[in-house]
Scaffold this motif. Structure first.
Motif, PDB file in Angstrom:
ATOM      1  N   GLY A 169     -11.877  14.031  -8.262  1.00  0.00           N
ATOM      2  CA  GLY A 169     -11.567  12.949  -7.335  1.00  0.00           C
ATOM      3  C   GLY A 169     -10.071  12.869  -7.101  1.00  0.00           C
ATOM      4  O   GLY A 169      -9.301  13.696  -7.592  1.00  0.00           O
ATOM      5  N   ALA A 170      -9.655  11.889  -6.341  1.00  0.00           N
ATOM      6  CA  ALA A 170      -8.232  11.716  -6.033  1.00  0.00           C
ATOM      7  C   ALA A 170      -7.943  10.239  -5.812  1.00  0.00           C
ATOM      8  O   ALA A 170      -8.844   9.440  -5.535  1.00  0.00           O
ATOM      9  N   GLU A 171      -6.676   9.900  -5.927  1.00  0.00           N
ATOM     10  CA  GLU A 171      -6.238   8.515  -5.761  1.00  0.00           C
ATOM     11  C   GLU A 171      -4.915   8.534  -5.015  1.00  0.00           C
ATOM     12  O   GLU A 171      -3.992   9.275  -5.398  1.00  0.00           O
ATOM     13  N   ASN A 172      -4.801   7.748  -3.959  1.00  0.00           N
ATOM     14  CA  ASN A 172      -3.572   7.696  -3.174  1.00  0.00           C
ATOM     15  C   ASN A 172      -2.701   6.525  -3.604  1.00  0.00           C
ATOM     16  O   ASN A 172      -3.183   5.389  -3.724  1.00  0.00           O
ATOM     17  N   TRP A 173      -1.428   6.831  -3.815  1.00  0.00           N
ATOM     18  CA  TRP A 173      -0.434   5.803  -4.103  1.00  0.00           C
ATOM     19  C   TRP A 173       0.627   5.884  -3.005  1.00  0.00           C
ATOM     20  O   TRP A 173       1.289   6.905  -2.832  1.00  0.00           O
ATOM     21  N   HIS A 174       0.764   4.787  -2.284  1.00  0.00           N
ATOM     22  CA  HIS A 174       1.631   4.759  -1.103  1.00  0.00           C
ATOM     23  C   HIS A 174       3.028   4.277  -1.477  1.00  0.00           C
ATOM     24  O   HIS A 174       3.182   3.319  -2.240  1.00  0.00           O
ATOM     25  N   LEU A 175       4.023   4.941  -0.932  1.00  0.00           N
ATOM     26  CA  LEU A 175       5.419   4.629  -1.236  1.00  0.00           C
ATOM     27  C   LEU A 175       5.885   3.469  -0.371  1.00  0.00           C
ATOM     28  O   LEU A 175       5.560   3.379   0.830  1.00  0.00           O
ATOM     29  N   THR A 176       6.674   2.577  -0.983  1.00  0.00           N
ATOM     30  CA  THR A 176       7.216   1.423  -0.270  1.00  0.00           C
ATOM     31  C   THR A 176       8.736   1.508  -0.190  1.00  0.00           C
ATOM     32  O   THR A 176       9.360   2.380  -0.808  1.00  0.00           O
ATOM     33  N   GLY A 177       9.316   0.571   0.551  1.00  0.00           N
ATOM     34  CA  GLY A 177      10.760   0.434   0.575  1.00  0.00           C
ATOM     35  C   GLY A 177      11.267  -0.187  -0.709  1.00  0.00           C
ATOM     36  O   GLY A 177      10.529  -0.362  -1.690  1.00  0.00           O
ATOM     37  N   THR A 178      12.533  -0.549  -0.725  1.00  0.00           N
ATOM     38  CA  THR A 178      13.174  -1.049  -1.934  1.00  0.00           C
ATOM     39  C   THR A 178      12.645  -2.418  -2.311  1.00  0.00           C
ATOM     40  O   THR A 178      12.499  -3.304  -1.469  1.00  0.00           O
ATOM     41  N   GLY A 179      12.343  -2.575  -3.605  1.00  0.00           N
ATOM     42  CA  GLY A 179      11.934  -3.862  -4.130  1.00  0.00           C
ATOM     43  C   GLY A 179      13.120  -4.606  -4.721  1.00  0.00           C
ATOM     44  O   GLY A 179      14.277  -4.179  -4.612  1.00  0.00           O
ATOM     45  N   GLY A 180      12.828  -5.684  -5.412  1.00  0.00           N
ATOM     46  CA  GLY A 180      13.887  -6.505  -5.971  1.00  0.00           C
ATOM     47  C   GLY A 180      14.709  -5.808  -7.029  1.00  0.00           C
ATOM     48  O   GLY A 180      15.872  -6.165  -7.267  1.00  0.00           O
ATOM     49  N   ASN A 181      14.155  -4.801  -7.673  1.00  0.00           N
ATOM     50  CA  ASN A 181      14.891  -4.092  -8.721  1.00  0.00           C
ATOM     51  C   ASN A 181      15.639  -2.878  -8.194  1.00  0.00           C
ATOM     52  O   ASN A 181      16.216  -2.113  -8.966  1.00  0.00           O
ATOM     53  N   GLY A 182      15.597  -2.681  -6.890  1.00  0.00           N
ATOM     54  CA  GLY A 182      16.301  -1.541  -6.300  1.00  0.00           C
ATOM     55  C   GLY A 182      15.465  -0.301  -6.172  1.00  0.00           C
ATOM     56  O   GLY A 182      15.855   0.642  -5.481  1.00  0.00           O
ATOM     57  N   ASP A 183      14.327  -0.248  -6.826  1.00  0.00           N
ATOM     58  CA  ASP A 183      13.418   0.888  -6.716  1.00  0.00           C
ATOM     59  C   ASP A 183      12.279   0.540  -5.764  1.00  0.00           C
ATOM     60  O   ASP A 183      12.051  -0.623  -5.430  1.00  0.00           O
ATOM     61  N   GLY A 184      11.546   1.572  -5.346  1.00  0.00           N
ATOM     62  CA  GLY A 184      10.359   1.356  -4.549  1.00  0.00           C
ATOM     63  C   GLY A 184       9.133   1.230  -5.429  1.00  0.00           C
ATOM     64  O   GLY A 184       9.181   1.453  -6.648  1.00  0.00           O
TER      65      GLY A 184
END
Length: 601
Positions: free
Chosen positions: A410-425
């Motif tokens: 099987g597979a699982e998708n994890w979608h990338l986001t913009g910067t959060g409050g900690n500076g990382d996505g």
């Protein structure tokens, strides 16, 4: 005490053997065997040539030498190739008058040729095989008896023809009942290629350890040159580039290092790829045993697995923790009774079982083996030693599967986001679009596939000491980080992950290196997999959609840990294509949302 050649005979004791069993067979920083491995082989060579029995060895080694000397004759022939080049060889001929198969062993890529694995040759002879080990043309240190003449052909047509000459010699000397090939590293590729090209179809079985299937993609994939691998290969031939390679090969290697004429480099590597001749191997039905490691830095795992999948013969693939030569090194060079952890013998014991079944006709359990057996990364149990390192007390779990296709369910998708409050996505379950994130390209960072000594990070993994990273110390101006929340139940990552995103650069070319990490609650991390990608012909500030496959993995993410994706521009293993100080921008656009696809099994 000196050998027949006048060289001092190394002193071998239990500490020498413990060194091999706990640290492996390779010296720090390259493809050359460790001092302990060389000492054992040097002493064994002197012992098998010493009719007086005056070489002092630990009891198990002395018994092995005595058993082989009692039943065999050891020789040091020089085998003439078809063009007159002479190849250094070591032969062990069983003298009981019975029919026996021969195992031919082309040496790996190192400055000592066939010398480092005397222990394996004697072990094979004790099992009932004639043995003929040889140094492929051009390899070896000048003046060393295990050095062959000629220029290195890098597993090209001259090496195929040399293999045929070696088979001719074996048939004349031994009259064997069957011919098998066993190769490690360079010798593994030669073994497969000789078997596919021998006009008489005389090879009955092949074992290829730490091997390649596609040399072209091992060295150049996703537009990225694997420069450290080629530099290491050139450095450990026993001489300089000009001394060891003919003019054509020198040009190919220089073009590769300089990033020129890469189409010619790919054609050169493709000709030297067992995968190219899979249809011949299939038509001949040659039983083929392959092994590789998840964090292989010379011949990445993916290309070996792809090549394996194209074989339609009796076949087997072992995937192990670690890097090039780590699993089989101890067993080839001197692994005896008191092994430091269970499972250390398995890589070579399974090799011998494969050969015994296909060459000796042994009624063992090989026919019942699953085609694929994956060792799951870092699932071993360890204890902490006084020096702070760890020793394995229970081996890592292995997972047999009927085929590589059955590894991933099987597979699982994890979608990338913009910067959060900690500076990382973040990595989230829903697609997001419209964000951009940038970093400065050209600098090495703490996010790296391996430490500065080639192969050493993965060697330590095999012996229970995987590298630990600190996610908080990754240099955010030079890289980007995305991570999940703590994952309930963890994840069983099995197979090949994919990264898809949109790229923009202020330069006309950009290298991206993607890393997948397992992050513990305290922020420490271990690497799961990685892979570089290089885009060229970019237009400033124009977006380009890119996607690429990471190297395959078998990894259990523990319950409550996070999954992190890190992207930077430079890793010491690979060429950087771009401009130092340029800006790389990654984004997620509507219809091409940035995503990390994780394989599950």
């Amino acid at each position: 005490m000196t050998s027949a050649s006048g060289d001092p005979i190394p002193s071998i004791n239990e500490a020498t053997l413990t060194d091999i069993a706990t640290n492996g067979a390779w010296a720090v920083g390259g493809l050359t065997p460790s001092p302990a491995a060389l000492d054992v082989s040097g002493a064994l060579l002197a012992a098998v040539q010493d009719s007086a029995g005056s070489v002092d060895l630990p009891a198990e080694l002395a018994d092995l030498v005595a058993a082989v000397r009692q039943r065999a004759t050891i020789g040091l022939p020089r085998i003439a190739a078809s063009d007159g080049v002479h190849l250094s060889a070591l032969s062990i001929k069983l003298n009981d008058g019975g029919e026996h198969p021969v195992v031919i062993v082309p040496a790996g890529w190192n400055p000592y040729g066939w010398l480092p694995f005397l222990f394996a040759y004697l072990s094979l002879a004790q099992r009932g095989y004639h043995v003929l080990a040889y140094t492929p043309r051009g390899l070896g240190t000048p003046g060393l008896l295990s050095t062959s003449e000629g220029f290195i052909d890098v597993a090209g047509p001259q090496d195929w023809a040399d293999g045929q000459s070696v088979i001719d010699h074996a048939q004349a000397e031994f009259a064997p009942s069957a011919v098998g090939f066993l190769g490690e590293s360079y010798g593994s590729g030669i073994s497969q290629l000789v078997a596919a090209h021998d006009p008489g179809n005389r090879v009955a079985a092949v074992v290829a350890l730490s091997t390649w299937g596609n040399l072209a993609t091992s060295l150049y994939a996703n537009g990225t040159r694997h420069v450290e691998a080629v530099k290491a290969l050139i450095a450990f031939t026993g001489g300089s580039l000009e001394e060891k390679f003919d003019a054509e090969s020198q040009q190919i290697l220089r073009d590769f290092l300089d990033g020129r004429n890469l189409g010619d480099v790919v054609a050169w590597g493709t000709e030297r790829s067992p995968e190219t001749y899979a249809d011949i191997t299939n038509s001949r039905g040659i039983p083929t045993f392959l092994s590789n490691t998840w964090h292989e830095s010379l011949f990445p795992a993916g290309q070996t697995i792809d090549s394996f999948a194209k074989l339609d013969v009796p076949k087997h693939l072992n995937m192990w923790i670690g890097d090039h030569g780590a699993p089989e090194g101890p067993g080839l060079s001197g692994l005896l009774g008191g092994v430091p952890f269970p499972g250390l013998r398995d890589p070579l014991q399974e090799v011998y079982a494969w050969l015994d079944h296909h060459l000796l006709g042994a009624a063992n359990d090989v026919p019942g083996w699953a085609a694929v057996n994956n060792q799951v990364m870092f699932t071993y149990q360890t204890k902490t030693l006084p020096d702070g390192t760890h020793r394995i007390t229970s081996p890592a779990r292995r997972e047999p599967r009927p085929s590589w296709e059955d590894v991933t369910t099987g597979a699982e998708n994890w979608h990338l986001t913009g910067t959060g409050g900690n500076g990382d996505g973040s990595l989230t379950e829903r697609p997001t679009a419209g964000w951009t994130r940038s970093f400065t390209a050209g600098s090495l960072t703490a996010a790296t596939a391996a430490d500065d000594k080639l192969m050493q990070t993965g060697q330590k993994e095999w012996f229970g000491n995987p590298k630990t990273y600190d996610l908080a110390k990754f240099e955010r101006p030079q890289l980007l980080v995305w991570s999940t929340d703590p994952l309930d139940g963890g994840r069983r990552i099995r197979g090949t992950a994919t990264v898809r995103l949109t790229l923009r650069s202020t330069a006309d070319a950009a290298t991206l290196v993607a890393y997948l990490f397992d992050v513990a609650p305290d922020g420490t991390a271990q690497i799961i997999t990685h892979e570089p990608y290089t885009a060229t012909g970019l237009t400033a500030q124009s977006d380009v959609a890119v996607n690429w496959l990471l190297q395959p993995a078998a990894y259990d993410l523990p319950d409550g840990n996070r999954l992190a994706l890190v992207v930077n521009s430079r890793d010491r293993l690979y060429a950087f294509t771009g401009t130092d100080g340029s800006t790389t921008t990654l984004s997620s656009s509507e219809g091409n949302e940035a995503v990390l696809e994780i394989p599950l099994g």
